[in-house]
Design a protein around this motif. Structure first.
Motif, short mmCIF file in Angstrom:
data_model
loop_
_atom_site.label_atom_id
_atom_site.label_comp_id
_atom_site.label_asym_id
_atom_site.label_seq_id
_atom_site.Cartn_x
_atom_site.Cartn_y
_atom_site.Cartn_z
N ILE A 84 17.16 -47.60 33.03
CA ILE A 84 15.73 -47.94 33.09
C ILE A 84 15.55 -49.34 33.67
N LEU A 85 16.46 -50.25 33.33
CA LEU A 85 16.35 -51.61 33.84
C LEU A 85 16.63 -51.68 35.34
N LEU A 86 17.67 -50.98 35.79
CA LEU A 86 18.18 -51.21 37.15
C LEU A 86 17.60 -50.29 38.22
N ARG A 87 17.03 -49.16 37.83
CA ARG A 87 16.63 -48.21 38.87
C ARG A 87 15.49 -48.75 39.74
N GLU A 88 15.28 -48.05 40.85
CA GLU A 88 14.33 -48.49 41.86
C GLU A 88 12.94 -48.73 41.26
N SER A 89 12.53 -47.82 40.39
CA SER A 89 11.22 -47.96 39.76
C SER A 89 11.36 -48.63 38.40
N GLY A 90 12.45 -49.38 38.23
CA GLY A 90 12.77 -49.92 36.92
C GLY A 90 12.17 -51.28 36.64
N GLY A 129 13.50 -48.43 23.77
CA GLY A 129 12.52 -48.26 22.71
C GLY A 129 11.10 -48.34 23.23
N VAL A 130 10.82 -49.34 24.07
CA VAL A 130 9.45 -49.55 24.53
C VAL A 130 8.95 -48.38 25.37
N PHE A 131 9.81 -47.86 26.25
CA PHE A 131 9.35 -46.79 27.14
C PHE A 131 9.17 -45.45 26.42
N ALA A 132 9.55 -45.40 25.15
CA ALA A 132 9.26 -44.20 24.37
C ALA A 132 7.75 -44.05 24.17
N PHE A 133 7.01 -45.15 24.38
CA PHE A 133 5.57 -45.12 24.15
C PHE A 133 4.79 -45.15 25.45
N ASN A 134 5.48 -44.99 26.58
CA ASN A 134 4.79 -45.07 27.87
C ASN A 134 4.15 -43.73 28.21
N ASP A 135 2.88 -43.79 28.59
CA ASP A 135 2.13 -42.57 28.89
C ASP A 135 2.37 -42.17 30.34
N SER A 136 3.65 -41.86 30.66
CA SER A 136 4.01 -41.50 32.02
C SER A 136 5.07 -40.43 31.93
N LEU A 137 5.24 -39.66 33.01
CA LEU A 137 6.20 -38.56 32.94
C LEU A 137 7.64 -39.03 33.11
N PHE A 138 7.82 -40.26 33.56
CA PHE A 138 9.18 -40.76 33.78
C PHE A 138 9.42 -42.03 32.97
N PRO A 139 10.62 -42.21 32.48
CA PRO A 139 10.91 -43.44 31.74
C PRO A 139 11.10 -44.60 32.70
N SER A 140 10.04 -44.98 33.41
CA SER A 140 10.16 -46.09 34.35
C SER A 140 8.80 -46.76 34.50
N ASP A 193 10.06 -57.79 48.45
CA ASP A 193 8.88 -57.21 49.11
C ASP A 193 8.62 -55.78 48.64
N GLY A 194 9.68 -55.03 48.46
CA GLY A 194 9.51 -53.66 48.03
C GLY A 194 10.42 -53.35 46.87
N PRO A 195 10.42 -52.10 46.40
CA PRO A 195 11.30 -51.71 45.30
C PRO A 195 12.77 -51.98 45.64
N ALA A 224 28.45 -52.91 41.26
CA ALA A 224 27.97 -53.97 40.38
C ALA A 224 27.31 -53.37 39.14
N ALA A 225 26.54 -52.29 39.34
CA ALA A 225 25.89 -51.64 38.21
C ALA A 225 26.93 -51.10 37.24
N ILE A 226 28.01 -50.49 37.80
CA ILE A 226 29.08 -49.98 36.95
C ILE A 226 29.66 -51.13 36.13
#
Lengths: 293, 285
Positions: free
Chosen positions: A131-137, B34-45, A150-152, A160-162
């Motif tokens: 959740i922290l590292l992904r593009e939309s993270g 924990g926090v994203f368990a409460f996010n009103d979105s279809l993806f945990p992001s 500038d972008g995601p 590095a992630a590993i």
């Protein structure tokens, strides 16, 4: 003296001892020793046709002939050593802080805070890093918000992630032995070092590190072993190109159903892990019982 | 660098900052889960779409909360079943082993002790495949010899329990042995002198003394089994324990229902962890 040791006369002793040893013997022989012997035997045979096998070294030859296999093997070993070193470098100052700088209640609280995350499943921890590292993270969004990107930014699915995930997962096994060994270092030795004209660097090099050596050794050995045998973290954080040796074993066994070659791979990983653990024990003059017991 | 040695303020500050950053690193993944368990979105992001409890209680597609997700709930049940048996078996065998190693003398004891530590240095994946290969060989042998197909020796829950038991027992043995080592044998002798049978002395004196270690070992065994992945992965059949089910969902990409589940797991295992710390601490006094 010892009551139970003194009842060593007559047949009841032998029978009682055997009864007590039964669970242990069953456990060790049926679940540890024989399966590994069998694993070795399977790795040394070649499937000729259905249900027919012949003694052969083909599985091991295949391993050395196919660059993908031994590249993955070497890569796994090198990255595990690197992850172990990184865990030590990050964990040592923290352990020292808990053991030597903190006093009283705060020390226990801080130590407990180090332990709690590791009671949570490795899967959950790795999920957190995804959740922290992904593009939309979280981090990618933070960088954009702060105007640093500038972008995601995709930070998942690379080495590095590993590494981040492996170091995170191993931290407990480094901090616990280090804290306990540093705890036993007498403050007056450090004070004497300073009184005799040492500075932080020389005191750390000549007093703290030599004293902490047993803890460093056992921490490194355990961390290395766990990293080498890890499947979850490289697989989830590294994606398709993670190339971890345990994944090769899984592929051979489950996907390709080639148990012979999978057994050979398993045995090679076991040898690698045992050799490095053994070398580590020899170099640090420790025994296995002291290290894990 | 210890409190009795004066250090420049700058270094002290730098060191404290490092420790603070370390704890941020340690807690960040758990907090976001924990926090994203409460996010009103279809993806945990990201982005944050506002709070919701749907990932706990939701019941309409695609907002299926954890309490209505039968597949995941089933896998929690499977994991609990496996963990229960692993705990019972490994604490029982661990207790026997502790008595064997601490109380009796026999030739080859040291070697046996080292072998019984070995499951800790065998990578979990390899322990899994070796048990898989061996049980399969036995099953095939029996099928050829007398024609019985022993289903439980094929990948499935029985093998998962056996595989986890194989290494968890080493840990329960170590925990219980450590406690038994501190036991004063003269207490048992006193009981025997006062006319107790060996069995009575064991049950009224020794076992109560061991109780904190037994409980502690039980908690550790349960958690290790519940959270095991590597060994389970190689031995699992059609009933997936929780870690395997979650892994599959993670690979496919899942809704934040996994976050809700993870949050619940964190609360439960954090609680159990604290409990075991306190049980073991009491036993030290």
């Amino acid at each position: 003296m010892n009551k139970s040791a003194s009842i060593t006369t007559g047949g009841t002793f032998r029978f009682g001892l055997l009864l007590l040893a039964m669970p242990l013997l069953l456990w060790l022989f049926l679940l540890v020793i024989l399966p590994h012997v069998d694993l070795f035997l399977v790795s040394m045979r070649e499937r000729i046709s259905y249900g027919k096998y012949e003694f052969s070294l083909i599985n091991y030859i295949e391993f050395f002939a196919e660059p993908l296999y031994w590249n993955t093997y070497v890569r796994t070993a090198v990255m595990s050593i690197f992850a172990t070193a990184l865990t030590l470098i990050i964990g040592f100052p923290v352990s020292y802080y808990i053991a030597k700088v903190m006093r009283g209640k705060g020390k226990n609280v801080l130590f407990l805070m180090c332990l709690i995350p590791f009671w949570v499943s490795e899967l959950v921890r790795t999920f957190g890093w995804m959740i922290l590292l992904r593009e939309s993270g979280v981090i990618s969004n933070f960088l954009q918000w702060a105007g640093l990107a500038d972008g995601p930014v995709e930070m998942l699915y690379n080495d590095a992630a590993i590494m981040v995930g492996l170091v995170y997962t191993s931290m407990l096994f480094m901090v616990v032995p280090l804290v306990s060994v540093l705890d036993s270092l007498d403050d007056s030795l450090i004070e004497a070092g300073y009184d005799l004209g040492g500075n932080t660097f020389t005191v750390t090099r000549d007093i703290v590190i030599p004293h902490a050596m047993p803890g460093i050794a056992s921490g490194c050995i355990v961390v290395f072993m766990l990293t080498l045998g890890n499947y979850l973290t490289p697989n989830l954080l590294g994606g398709k190109d993670s190339l971890w040796f345990t994944e090769q074993i899984y592929t051979q066994f489950i996907t390709r159903f080639n148990w012979e070659s999978g057994s050979a791979f398993g045995f090679l990983l076991l040898i690698l892990s045992s050799v490095i653990v053994w070398v580590g024990l020899k170099l640090s003059k420790q025994t296995l019982s002291e290290t894990v017991g | 660098m210890i409190p009795s040695i004066p250090q420049p303020k700058f270094y002290k500050g730098l060191y404290s900052t490092y420790i603070a950053l370390f704890f941020v690193y340690l807690s960040a993944p758990l907090i976001v889960v924990g926090v994203f368990a409460f996010n009103d979105s279809l993806f945990p992001s990201m982005p944050w779409e506002g709070g919701t409890l749907a990932w706990f209680f939701g019941n309409e597609d695609p907002y299926i909360g954890i309490f209505n997700d039968t597949k995941l709930l089933e896998s929690v049940g499977v994991s609990a079943f496996v963990a229960f048996w692993v705990t019972v078996l490994s604490v029982t065998v661990g207790t026997c082993n502790a008595f064997l190693f601490e109380r009796s003398k026999f030739p080859g004891k040291n070697l046996l002790y080292i072998v019984s530590l070995s499951p800790l240095v065998i990578p979990g994946v390899i322990l899994g495949i070796s048990i898989l290969v061996f049980s399969n060989a036995i099953a095939n042998g029996i099928e050829e010899a007398i024609g019985w197909d022993l289903e439980f020796l094929r990948p499935g829950l029985f093998l998962v329990i056996i595989g986890q038991f194989a290494f968890v027992t080493t840990i329960t043995t170590l925990v219980i042995s450590a406690r038994l080592r501190k036991f004063d044998v003269s207490l048992e002798e006193a009981a025997l002198n006062l006319g107790a049978t060996r069995r009575a002395a064991l049950w009224t004196i020794t076992i109560p003394f061991l109780k904190p270690a037994l409980i502690g070992a039980g908690i550790v065994a349960f958690l290790m089994s519940f959270e095991n992945f590597n060994t389970t992965l190689m031995l699992v059949g059609s009933d997936a324990p929780l870690t395997i089910a979650m892994f599959d969902r993670l690979k496919q990409g899942s809704t934040p229902v996994l976050n809700a589940l993870s949050l619940l797991l964190m609360v439960v295992s954090g609680g159990l962890a604290l409990l075991s710390v306190f049980v073991q601490r009491d036993s030290k006094n």
